[in-house]
Enzyme design. Structure first.
Site, PDB file in Angstrom:
ATOM      1  CG  LEU A  25       2.023  50.881  31.179  1.00 32.20           C
ATOM      2  CD1 LEU A  25       1.987  52.102  32.099  1.00 32.20           C
ATOM      3  CD2 LEU A  25       0.670  50.737  30.476  1.00 32.20           C
ATOM      4  N   GLY A  28      -3.496  44.723  30.780  1.00 29.79           N
ATOM      5  CA  GLY A  28      -4.174  43.441  30.651  1.00 29.79           C
ATOM      6  C   GLY A  28      -3.229  42.263  30.601  1.00 29.79           C
ATOM      7  CB  SER A  30      -4.259  38.757  34.630  1.00 31.36           C
ATOM      8  OG  SER A  30      -5.349  38.727  33.728  1.00 31.36           O
ATOM      9  CB  SER A  31      -4.439  35.248  31.383  1.00 29.92           C
ATOM     10  OG  SER A  31      -5.559  35.997  30.928  1.00 29.92           O
ATOM     11  N   GLY A  32      -2.955  35.276  28.830  1.00 28.93           N
ATOM     12  CA  GLY A  32      -3.063  35.396  27.381  1.00 28.93           C
ATOM     13  C   GLY A  32      -1.993  36.229  26.711  1.00 28.93           C
ATOM     14  CB  ILE A  33      -2.203  38.510  23.772  1.00 25.58           C
ATOM     15  CG1 ILE A  33      -2.833  37.489  22.811  1.00 25.58           C
ATOM     16  CG2 ILE A  33      -1.252  39.418  23.000  1.00 25.58           C
ATOM     17  CD1 ILE A  33      -3.720  38.118  21.744  1.00 25.58           C
ATOM     18  N   GLY A  34      -1.414  39.443  26.706  1.00 27.35           N
ATOM     19  CA  GLY A  34      -0.754  40.441  27.540  1.00 27.35           C
ATOM     20  C   GLY A  34       0.360  39.848  28.363  1.00 27.35           C
ATOM     21  CB  SER A 156     -10.237  41.475  17.589  1.00 26.90           C
ATOM     22  OG  SER A 156     -10.922  40.332  17.147  1.00 26.90           O
ATOM     23  CE1 TYR A 169     -13.600  41.876  22.182  1.00 28.21           C
ATOM     24  CE2 TYR A 169     -13.788  40.956  19.982  1.00 28.21           C
ATOM     25  CZ  TYR A 169     -13.018  41.266  21.082  1.00 28.21           C
ATOM     26  OH  TYR A 169     -11.673  40.979  21.091  1.00 28.21           O
TER      27      TYR A 169
END
Length: 298
Positions: A25, A28, A30-34, A156, A169
């Site tokens: 599973l 996140g 929808s875009s990028g690394i995920g 990060s 952050y």
């Protein structure tokens, strides 16, 4: 908090032949690394449950899966909504009978500094980037114990080195790193492997998702305006001059944590990220880090 109806699963029918497939599973996506990690995992033979807060934003994921010729089960999961998290994890177990790995990737960017924002703003950043990770991890751990699975969290380089105007952050990512570093030996006694992934600059929608009018923010920054402008100019240059890593490149580190026989606890996604975090990991008095980051705003 009331939970919106869970979107219908796109899960294919499970047969006896595939009941033993390893299931991951990922949040996140929808875009990028995920997104890249979901496609890479499916390509590597994992039954992949790709989750996102708004399934209406799944078009790019569907297109990437179709282009790669893989099947991905797309479901709704809002990491800050415990009922949503529980429903998603229980749905996976109900449909597939197992959960072998979780990739905590969902997160939100934030730009600000203490005097220019409220403590409530900081709490919101912590809610998504720290407590959201805990919500998903807590729901998944009983099932990961059952399979001797893996708990992987994308943090990060900002979880190792504090960065100007990223106080909230970085605080959230520091918290994730500390929590997972503390959890890792405990989880290992029950067969669960814990790893964190540390990307540097990645060419994704993540920076755009911060959702700021940067010129307006600088204009409202008062005595911080000069430092903020300098920081933004430096950061933008990382993305416009080609030094940012691709999402697919960063996702390779996720796959390493997912598939290696004995994955490291801390995995950087590039040589730049290794060099950058190495500054901190060998900096006993903090002088090297502060000497570096001071140049970003001066």
């Amino acid at each position: 908090m009331s939970t919106p109806p869970t979107a219908p699963s796109t899960a294919p029918a499970t047969t006896d032949a595939d009941a033993s497939l390893r299931t991951v599973l990922i949040t996140g996506t929808s875009s990028g690394i995920g997104l890249a990690a979901a496609v890479a995992a499916a390509r590597a033979g994992w039954r992949t449950v790709a989750t996102l807060r708004d399934t209406g934003r799944a078009d790019a994921l569907r297109e990437a899966a179709a282009e790669a010729g893989v099947e991905i089960d797309i479901r709704r999961l809002d990491v800050v909504d415990e009922e949503s998290v529980t429903a998603a994890v229980e749905g996976v177990i109900a449909d597939y009978g197992r959960l072998d790995a979780v990739v905590n990737n969902a997160g939100a960017g934030h730009l600000g500094t203490l005097e220019l924002e409220t403590v409530a703003d900081v709490r919101e950043v912590m809610e998504v980037n720290f407590f959201g990770v805990l919500n998903v991890s807590k729901a998944a751990l009983p099932h990961l114990r059952a399979t001797g699975g893996r708990l992987i969290t994308v943090t990060s380089v900002g979880g190792v080195i504090g960065q100007p105007f990223n106080e909230a952050y970085c605080a959230a990512k520091f918290a994730v790193e500390g929590y997972m570093e503390s959890l890792a030996p405990v989880a290992s006694t029950l067969g669960v492997t814990v790893s964190v992934i540390e990307p540097g600059a990645v060419a994704t929608e993540f920076v755009n998702n911060i959702g700021l009018d940067l010129d307006a923010r600088i204009a409202a920054a008062g005595p911080y305006a000069g430092a903020l402008r300098t920081y933004i100019d430096r950061t933008v240059s990382q993305f416009t001059e080609g030094s940012a890593q691709t999402p697919a490149g960063a996702a390779e580190a996720v796959m390493e944590a997912l598939t290696a026989d004995r994955p490291a606890f801390r995995i950087q996604t590039s040589q730049w990220a290794r060099d950058f975090t190495g500054t901190k990991l060998t900096d006993q008095d903090g002088a090297a880090v502060l000497g570096m980051t001071a140049t970003w705003v001066a």
